[in-house]
Each structure stands twice: as C-alpha cells, then as structure tokens.
Design an enzyme around this catalytic site. Structure first.
Site, PDB file in Angstrom:
ATOM      1  N   TRP A 107       0.835  -1.214   0.000  1.00 53.65           N
ATOM      2  CA  TRP A 107       0.000   0.000   0.000  1.00 53.65           C
ATOM      3  C   TRP A 107       0.862   1.252   0.000  1.00 53.65           C
ATOM      4  CZ3 TRP A 107      -4.339  -0.342  -2.167  1.00 53.65           C
ATOM      5  CH2 TRP A 107      -5.080  -1.530  -2.094  1.00 53.65           C
ATOM      6  N   ASP A 176      -1.608   6.629   6.314  1.00 52.91           N
ATOM      7  CA  ASP A 176      -2.684   5.793   5.785  1.00 52.91           C
ATOM      8  C   ASP A 176      -3.027   4.787   6.886  1.00 52.91           C
ATOM      9  OD1 ASP A 176      -4.310   3.950   4.567  1.00 52.91           O
ATOM     10  OD2 ASP A 176      -2.946   3.507   2.900  1.00 52.91           O
ATOM     11  N   LYS A 200     -12.780  -1.642   6.816  1.00 51.56           N
ATOM     12  CA  LYS A 200     -12.167  -2.630   7.717  1.00 51.56           C
ATOM     13  C   LYS A 200     -12.715  -2.422   9.135  1.00 51.56           C
ATOM     14  CE  LYS A 200      -8.573  -2.177   4.483  1.00 51.56           C
ATOM     15  NZ  LYS A 200      -8.884  -3.208   3.546  1.00 51.56           N
TER      16      LYS A 200
END
Ligand code: PMP
Length: 362
Positions: A107, A176, A200
């Site tokens: 990511w 992030d 999530k």
C-alpha cells in the site's frame, strides 16, 4: 441463520448488533416513514446521523479542536493523489518540492507511485529488499529539510506489518490508517493528516475518513477543483455535496458499538489478545506455520503466515471454509494465509481458528 467467522481483509466483518440495527431501521428509519437512504442529506434525520458520526470520531480518537474531520468518497486510493495535490506547493525559492515516504509494503508503494506525480520523493525507508518484513525504529527517523510531509502506512494490510510507535519528525506526519484506525488509541497531535477507507474497522465501503490539522488547509493551490480541495469539505462539514449517507450511517453505528465496548483502550486490549493467540499458535508449531514478519512489528489486524507448501495452504484454506471460517486466503500478490482480525472479529472466532490450526497439523 448461522453466521460464519469472516476473516476477509476488507470489506470485512462488522459487529452483528450493527447489522441488526440497520436491518431493523432500514425500511422505516425511526418511524419517519421512509428509509434514511431515501432521505435528503439536508433533512434533520440525516443531519443528526452525520453530526453524531463526526462527534464520535472526535470523542473516540480524542481529536483536538484544531483538526477537521472529513467524510469523502473515492477510497483511500483517492487520497494517494489528493494528499500531494493539496499539501505540496512549489517552493517560492525555486527548485522542486519534495515528499518523504516510507516504503513499507504494497500500500505504501501505491501511495508513493501517486506522490511521485507531484513532487520528488525521498524514500526514507525501503523495505522492498527484505520483501517487506520489517520496519525501522520510529525514533531513528528524521524528515528531510523542506519536505512537504512525511508519509507512513500505519498497517500494511497485505504483508501484515504495523507501526507500533510513530515517527516524530519535523515535517507533518501523514498516515494511511485504512486497516488499523480505531483499533488502538492514537497520539493525534503527532499527525498532520490521517486517512482511512471505512471497510475494515469503520463500516461498509463508501466513505473515507480524513482527519487534517487545520493549518494544512491553507496549503492547497488555487487551481485544485472543488471536490478535491480539503478546504471545501472542512468549511461545509462534509456536506458540500451529497455524502455517502448509507456508509456514514453505518459508520456511526459501528462507532457507537466501539463506545459500548469500552472505547479504544478496551478494543486495543482485545485486539492484542486475539493477535497474540494467533502468533503463539504459529510460533509454537515447531516451524509448521511460519510468519515472515519481524516479531516487533507483526500486525494486530492482519496475521499472515505460510504452511510448508502451497498445496497444504490450499487444503488449509478450503478446510477452514468448510468449518465456517472464510476469507483466509492471502492476498493474490503474496499468497499464503492471512487472518484479518479487525475489531469486530470476536475472540471466539480466533479461538476457533487456533483450534483448527492445531488439528490441521496433527
Ligand atoms: N491503504 C491500505 C492500507 C489498504 O488496506 C487499502 C485497501 N485494502 C487501501 C489503502 C485502498 O483502499 P480503497 O480500496 O478504500 O481505495
């Protein structure tokens, strides 16, 4: 109805009471005679939901007054571009703008690739040579002179590693937190900007939460389109245009649930217990299961491990699904097994997986 234990990395398992509440209120929202998803986003019903969602984020994460909370679309992926678009301005002295990035996993790599389109990127840490299995000591890191910001990925969802402490650097720290927001208390004052897709720990997909220190709102260049400018949303409390009303409603219910659980301290303790049970099962398996990640930075959210060969991994995952535990396949780019155990995964789900791991290898 028998609900399975859902180990998907995201969209991921949600608290059952939240799903039941949505089901109960979906068609006729609290006696209003219509669904919240059919209601104007300017109505008093929706307004109360929107305000409650924001105030719960502020309360649970103890977000100081000088930070704005934004609800945006586009996922965390849109933030990969939106952050540099807003925070990078060309230096008045000439030369090129720069951004500090930590390359901790898949990511971070995506965030880095978009950041490069706006500025020169200095890679402060590059974990790619070790296939992303470790992180540097946070206290050893410094930002470079003049960097617009310093970016980390607090939890790498695919490789299963997590910053346990955060760098304290001169440049604004940008994180992030898509896969570990609301899983533990945070020192918000140490960050300039935090962002996270909802799917999530926060709710269903569709809303992205951004928490930004207000002084950073002044940086946006004048030619940035309205929707992509953080200030637009900060000034209108994320009601500049139609927000993703369903996702924000669900998010508010998930946050109420976190509050009922005792808040982030209690949730973090439970997350630690769940992760420890799995890592102990891996480490105590005489090498049958192997976690490639350095012990100090193993994620409490995404527990990744390998079996002796891919054929065993396939059988493991298929057998688990038959036993009511789904979503254990590792990301297609890395293979192996991944158990995503976000806030809403009950301890019983982890206990069942640990028992299955024991049985499978004997
Ligand atoms: N960052 C991280 C850490 C993620 O786990 C994900 C999604 N799995 C993303 C970014 C991308 O999020 P989205 O799909 O919401 O754009």
């Amino acid at each position: 109805m028998a609900r399975v234990y859902n180990f998907y990395a995201g969209p991921a398992t949600l608290p059952l009471p939240v799903l039941e509440q949505i089901q109960k209120d979906f068609v006729d929202y609290q006696g209003a005679g219509l669904s919240l998803v059919e209601t104007s986003h300017r109505s008093k019903e929706y307004d109360a939901v929107h305000a409650r969602a924001m105030s719960l984020i502020r309360q649970l994460l103890q977000v100081p007054e000088n930070y704005s909370i934004l609800f945006l679309g586009g996922g965390a992926t849109m933030q990969f571009g939106m952050i540099p678009m807003n925070l990078v301005s060309q230096p008045a002295s000439g030369g090129t703008a720069s951004i500090d990035m930590t390359l901790s996993g898949s990511w971070a790599k995506k965030a880095l690739s978009d950041a490069k389109k706006f500025a020169t990127v200095t890679t402060i840490f590059d974990g790619s040579d070790g296939s992303f299995t470790s992180l540097p000591a946070a206290s050893s890191l410094r930002s470079t002179a003049g960097a617009a910001y310093f970016h980390i990925t607090s939890n790498e969802t695919i490789e299963g590693l997590q910053w346990k402490e955060f760098p304290r650097v001169e440049a604004p720290l940008v994180a992030d937190m898509s896969s570990d927001i609301m899983s533990r208390p945070l020192p918000i004052e140490d960050f300039g900007l935090i962002y996270a897709g909802a799917q999530k720990n926060l709710g269903p997909a569709g809303v992205t939460v951004v928490i930004i220190r207000n002084d950073l709102l002044d940086r946006t260049p004048a030619d940035v389109p309205a929707y992509l400018n953080y200030r637009t949303h900060a000034e209108k409390e994320s009601l500049y245009n139609t927000p993703p009303v369903f996702s924000i409603w669900a998010l508010s219910l998930v946050l109420e649930w976190i509050l009922d659980q005792g808040g982030l301290g209690a949730v973090a303790d439970r997350n630690r217990r769940k992760a420890s049970a799995l890592y102990e099962a891996i480490d105590g398996s005489s090498g049958y299961y192997r976690c490639p990640v350095d012990t100090a930075v193993r994620s409490d959210m995404n527990v990744v491990f390998r079996l002796p060969d891919e054929e065993s991994e396939k059988r493991f995952i298929a057998g688990a699904a038959e036993a009511g535990m789904i979503g254990l396949k590792g990301h297609r780019s890395v293979g192996g097994v991944r158990a995503s155990i976000y806030n809403a995964m009950p301890e019983e789900g982890v206990e069942k997986l640990v028992a299955y791991m024991r049985d499978f290898r004997s």
